[in-house]
Design a protein around this motif. Structure first.
Motif, PDB file in Angstrom:
ATOM      1  N   ALA A 150       0.862  -1.182   0.000  1.00  0.00           N
ATOM      2  CA  ALA A 150       0.000   0.000   0.000  1.00  0.00           C
ATOM      3  C   ALA A 150       0.899   1.232   0.000  1.00  0.00           C
ATOM      4  O   ALA A 150       2.018   1.198   0.506  1.00  0.00           O
ATOM      5  N   GLU A 151       0.351   2.324  -0.568  1.00  0.00           N
ATOM      6  CA  GLU A 151       1.142   3.553  -0.645  1.00  0.00           C
ATOM      7  C   GLU A 151       0.200   4.725  -0.801  1.00  0.00           C
ATOM      8  O   GLU A 151      -0.827   4.643  -1.467  1.00  0.00           O
ATOM      9  N   ASP A 152       0.559   5.811  -0.163  1.00  0.00           N
ATOM     10  CA  ASP A 152      -0.090   7.086  -0.422  1.00  0.00           C
ATOM     11  C   ASP A 152       0.993   8.150  -0.484  1.00  0.00           C
ATOM     12  O   ASP A 152       2.186   7.809  -0.592  1.00  0.00           O
ATOM     13  N   ARG A 183       2.225   9.988   1.782  1.00  0.00           N
ATOM     14  CA  ARG A 183       3.072  10.121   2.978  1.00  0.00           C
ATOM     15  C   ARG A 183       3.621   8.816   3.530  1.00  0.00           C
ATOM     16  O   ARG A 183       4.590   8.829   4.288  1.00  0.00           O
ATOM     17  N   PHE A 184       3.010   7.682   3.176  1.00  0.00           N
ATOM     18  CA  PHE A 184       3.384   6.409   3.792  1.00  0.00           C
ATOM     19  C   PHE A 184       3.503   5.303   2.750  1.00  0.00           C
ATOM     20  O   PHE A 184       2.909   5.373   1.678  1.00  0.00           O
ATOM     21  N   VAL A 232       5.878  -0.850   7.525  1.00  0.00           N
ATOM     22  CA  VAL A 232       5.134   0.378   7.244  1.00  0.00           C
ATOM     23  C   VAL A 232       6.038   1.537   7.630  1.00  0.00           C
ATOM     24  O   VAL A 232       6.532   1.592   8.760  1.00  0.00           O
ATOM     25  N   GLU A 235       1.223  13.411  12.120  1.00  0.00           N
ATOM     26  CA  GLU A 235       1.771  12.435  11.181  1.00  0.00           C
ATOM     27  C   GLU A 235       1.919  11.072  11.862  1.00  0.00           C
ATOM     28  O   GLU A 235       1.672  10.031  11.248  1.00  0.00           O
ATOM     29  N   ASP A 240      -1.419   9.471  11.931  1.00  0.00           N
ATOM     30  CA  ASP A 240      -1.774   9.033  10.584  1.00  0.00           C
ATOM     31  C   ASP A 240      -0.976   7.801  10.159  1.00  0.00           C
ATOM     32  O   ASP A 240      -1.495   6.931   9.455  1.00  0.00           O
ATOM     33  N   LEU A 241       0.284   7.721  10.584  1.00  0.00           N
ATOM     34  CA  LEU A 241       1.103   6.538  10.291  1.00  0.00           C
ATOM     35  C   LEU A 241       0.470   5.296  10.893  1.00  0.00           C
ATOM     36  O   LEU A 241       0.347   4.260  10.239  1.00  0.00           O
ATOM     37  N   PHE A 274      -2.656   4.318   9.001  1.00  0.00           N
ATOM     38  CA  PHE A 274      -2.264   3.650   7.765  1.00  0.00           C
ATOM     39  C   PHE A 274      -1.856   2.209   8.076  1.00  0.00           C
ATOM     40  O   PHE A 274      -2.292   1.265   7.402  1.00  0.00           O
ATOM     41  N   LYS A 300      -4.837  -0.130   8.696  1.00  0.00           N
ATOM     42  CA  LYS A 300      -5.491  -0.601   7.466  1.00  0.00           C
ATOM     43  C   LYS A 300      -4.681  -1.722   6.817  1.00  0.00           C
ATOM     44  O   LYS A 300      -5.237  -2.711   6.345  1.00  0.00           O
ATOM     45  N   VAL A 301      -3.376  -1.556   6.793  1.00  0.00           N
ATOM     46  CA  VAL A 301      -2.513  -2.584   6.204  1.00  0.00           C
ATOM     47  C   VAL A 301      -2.582  -3.866   7.029  1.00  0.00           C
ATOM     48  O   VAL A 301      -2.692  -4.967   6.484  1.00  0.00           O
TER      49      VAL A 301
END
Length: 129
Positions: free
Chosen positions: A19-21, A23-24, A40, A56, A59-60, A63, A66-67
């Motif tokens: 997965a990628e966005d 910021r991560f 991650v 951040e 948010d990390l 993320f 979800k992973v």
């Protein structure tokens, strides 16, 4: 501070991305403790995870959550364990490791040696979960 993770982010080194966005990034650990062991990372170079700015940092972890859900659906396990060690690569990262026993999260354990086909199959299973 350019690390191996920065080189992955920049596309200089290939990785089995999950997965990628903006910021991560999440990708399979190439020296996994278990099939599905995923890292991650923030794309912003930061050595220590607790030095990440508060928003951040939150948010990390969101993320990573979800992973971890995808890893848990794709890889048969009792649960997905989490560890932040930070000794091997000076770039903040979260380990998501499928667990069937407490000993599965022991970083002194011998690492699995998987073929490219096995990595790709695991990558695809997690992405599709």
């Amino acid at each position: 501070m350019s690390t191996v993770f920065t080189k992955i982010i920049n596309g200089e080194i290939p990785a089995y991305k999950i997965a990628e966005d903006d910021r991560f990034l999440a990708f399979l650990d190439v020296m996994p403790l278990a099939k599905g062991h995923t890292l991650v990372i923030p794309k912003k170079e930061t050595d220590l995870i607790f030095n990440i700015e508060t928003e951040e940092y939150k948010d990390l972890w969101a993320f990573a959550q979800k992973v971890a859900a995808k890893v848990g659906k794709a890889i048969p396990c009792v649960r997905v364990g989490v560890a932040v060690v930070g000794l091997e690569v000076p770039h903040a990262h979260i380990h998501l490791v499928p667990l069937n026993s407490i000993g599965d999260l022991n970083f002194a354990n011998e690492r699995l040696k998987l073929s490219e086909t096995e990595f790709r199959d695991i990558q695809e299973a997690i992405i599709q979960a």
